[in-house]
Scaffold this motif. Structure first.
Motif, PDB file in Angstrom:
ATOM      1  N   ALA A 188       0.840  -1.194   0.000  1.00  0.00           N
ATOM      2  CA  ALA A 188       0.000   0.000   0.000  1.00  0.00           C
ATOM      3  C   ALA A 188       0.879   1.249   0.000  1.00  0.00           C
ATOM      4  O   ALA A 188       2.011   1.233   0.475  1.00  0.00           O
ATOM      5  CB  ALA A 188      -0.907   0.005   1.225  1.00  0.00           C
ATOM      6  N   ALA A 189       0.336   2.306  -0.545  1.00  0.00           N
ATOM      7  CA  ALA A 189       1.068   3.576  -0.567  1.00  0.00           C
ATOM      8  C   ALA A 189       1.170   4.115   0.855  1.00  0.00           C
ATOM      9  O   ALA A 189       0.237   3.987   1.647  1.00  0.00           O
ATOM     10  CB  ALA A 189       0.344   4.571  -1.458  1.00  0.00           C
ATOM     11  N   PRO A 190       2.308   4.703   1.209  1.00  0.00           N
ATOM     12  CA  PRO A 190       2.437   5.250   2.567  1.00  0.00           C
ATOM     13  C   PRO A 190       1.489   6.430   2.753  1.00  0.00           C
ATOM     14  O   PRO A 190       1.123   7.137   1.822  1.00  0.00           O
ATOM     15  CB  PRO A 190       3.898   5.686   2.633  1.00  0.00           C
ATOM     16  CG  PRO A 190       4.309   5.895   1.221  1.00  0.00           C
ATOM     17  CD  PRO A 190       3.498   4.927   0.408  1.00  0.00           C
ATOM     18  N   GLU A 191       1.087   6.623   4.012  1.00  0.00           N
ATOM     19  CA  GLU A 191       0.192   7.728   4.327  1.00  0.00           C
ATOM     20  C   GLU A 191       0.930   9.051   4.109  1.00  0.00           C
ATOM     21  O   GLU A 191       2.116   9.145   4.405  1.00  0.00           O
ATOM     22  CB  GLU A 191      -0.281   7.636   5.771  1.00  0.00           C
ATOM     23  CG  GLU A 191      -1.200   6.475   6.018  1.00  0.00           C
ATOM     24  CD  GLU A 191      -1.770   6.515   7.421  1.00  0.00           C
ATOM     25  OE1 GLU A 191      -1.931   7.612   7.991  1.00  0.00           O
ATOM     26  OE2 GLU A 191      -2.045   5.437   7.950  1.00  0.00           O
ATOM     27  N   PRO A 192       0.229  10.047   3.608  1.00  0.00           N
ATOM     28  CA  PRO A 192       0.906  11.323   3.391  1.00  0.00           C
ATOM     29  C   PRO A 192       1.248  11.982   4.725  1.00  0.00           C
ATOM     30  O   PRO A 192       0.528  11.824   5.703  1.00  0.00           O
ATOM     31  CB  PRO A 192      -0.127  12.149   2.615  1.00  0.00           C
ATOM     32  CG  PRO A 192      -1.434  11.546   2.985  1.00  0.00           C
ATOM     33  CD  PRO A 192      -1.165  10.078   3.203  1.00  0.00           C
ATOM     34  N   VAL A 193       2.358  12.693   4.723  1.00  0.00           N
ATOM     35  CA  VAL A 193       2.779  13.399   5.921  1.00  0.00           C
ATOM     36  C   VAL A 193       1.977  14.693   6.008  1.00  0.00           C
ATOM     37  O   VAL A 193       1.926  15.470   5.052  1.00  0.00           O
ATOM     38  CB  VAL A 193       4.292  13.710   5.867  1.00  0.00           C
ATOM     39  CG1 VAL A 193       4.712  14.529   7.063  1.00  0.00           C
ATOM     40  CG2 VAL A 193       5.076  12.422   5.779  1.00  0.00           C
ATOM     41  N   ILE A 194       1.319  14.906   7.140  1.00  0.00           N
ATOM     42  CA  ILE A 194       0.531  16.105   7.334  1.00  0.00           C
ATOM     43  C   ILE A 194       1.394  17.138   8.011  1.00  0.00           C
ATOM     44  O   ILE A 194       1.912  16.917   9.109  1.00  0.00           O
ATOM     45  CB  ILE A 194      -0.726  15.801   8.166  1.00  0.00           C
ATOM     46  CG1 ILE A 194      -1.594  14.781   7.442  1.00  0.00           C
ATOM     47  CG2 ILE A 194      -1.501  17.090   8.438  1.00  0.00           C
ATOM     48  CD1 ILE A 194      -2.772  14.299   8.238  1.00  0.00           C
ATOM     49  N   ARG A 195       1.566  18.275   7.359  1.00  0.00           N
ATOM     50  CA  ARG A 195       2.372  19.359   7.908  1.00  0.00           C
ATOM     51  C   ARG A 195       1.462  20.538   8.157  1.00  0.00           C
ATOM     52  O   ARG A 195       0.612  20.865   7.338  1.00  0.00           O
ATOM     53  CB  ARG A 195       3.494  19.749   6.954  1.00  0.00           C
ATOM     54  CG  ARG A 195       4.505  18.645   6.760  1.00  0.00           C
ATOM     55  CD  ARG A 195       5.686  19.150   5.927  1.00  0.00           C
ATOM     56  NE  ARG A 195       6.716  18.159   5.852  1.00  0.00           N
ATOM     57  CZ  ARG A 195       6.854  17.291   4.863  1.00  0.00           C
ATOM     58  NH1 ARG A 195       6.019  17.308   3.867  1.00  0.00           N
ATOM     59  NH2 ARG A 195       7.834  16.410   4.885  1.00  0.00           N
ATOM     60  N   PHE A 196       1.662  21.177   9.272  1.00  0.00           N
ATOM     61  CA  PHE A 196       0.876  22.348   9.617  1.00  0.00           C
ATOM     62  C   PHE A 196       1.700  23.599   9.382  1.00  0.00           C
ATOM     63  O   PHE A 196       2.855  23.675   9.771  1.00  0.00           O
ATOM     64  CB  PHE A 196       0.442  22.287  11.090  1.00  0.00           C
ATOM     65  CG  PHE A 196      -0.484  21.135  11.359  1.00  0.00           C
ATOM     66  CD1 PHE A 196      -1.812  21.236  11.060  1.00  0.00           C
ATOM     67  CD2 PHE A 196      -0.014  19.967  11.897  1.00  0.00           C
ATOM     68  CE1 PHE A 196      -2.670  20.183  11.298  1.00  0.00           C
ATOM     69  CE2 PHE A 196      -0.853  18.911  12.157  1.00  0.00           C
ATOM     70  CZ  PHE A 196      -2.204  19.018  11.842  1.00  0.00           C
ATOM     71  N   GLY A 197       1.105  24.583   8.762  1.00  0.00           N
ATOM     72  CA  GLY A 197       1.775  25.858   8.542  1.00  0.00           C
ATOM     73  C   GLY A 197       2.767  25.789   7.402  1.00  0.00           C
ATOM     74  O   GLY A 197       3.014  24.745   6.794  1.00  0.00           O
TER      75      GLY A 197
END
Length: 90
Positions: free
Chosen positions: A79-88
């Motif tokens: 499976a594709a890795p989960e996207p990294v969530i970045r704030f700001g």
């Protein structure tokens, strides 16, 4: 380097270290708070947690129990890795 550059660099370094020395006691936690943070607290004493999204406030014990009964699923093979969530930022 000329003399004015060395004086500026030395002066700014002294000013920064002096400000850090002066303001560190205002930013540091008192020893009682540090000791309390290093000892585990029973889940029953934790406050209610607002989870939002129509659920409202729930006790920490209930959230911990839910996590124990329903752990996060490991990613599936290939499976594709989960996207990294970045704030700001951009």
């Amino acid at each position: 380097m000329d003399r004015s550059s060395l004086i500026f660099c030395t002066g700014s370094l002294v000013a920064c270290l002096g400000a850090a020395w002066l303001f560190f006691p205002l930013a540091a936690l008192d020893p009682e708070t540090v000791a309390m943070a290093q000892t585990p607290q029973p889940a029953e004493t934790l406050p209610m947690i607002d989870v939002g999204q129509g659920f409202g406030e729930l006790p920490a014990v209930e959230l911990i129990g839910y996590y124990v009964e329903n752990p996060p699923a490991p990613p599936a093979a290939g499976a594709a890795p989960e996207p990294v969530i970045r704030f700001g930022g951009c």
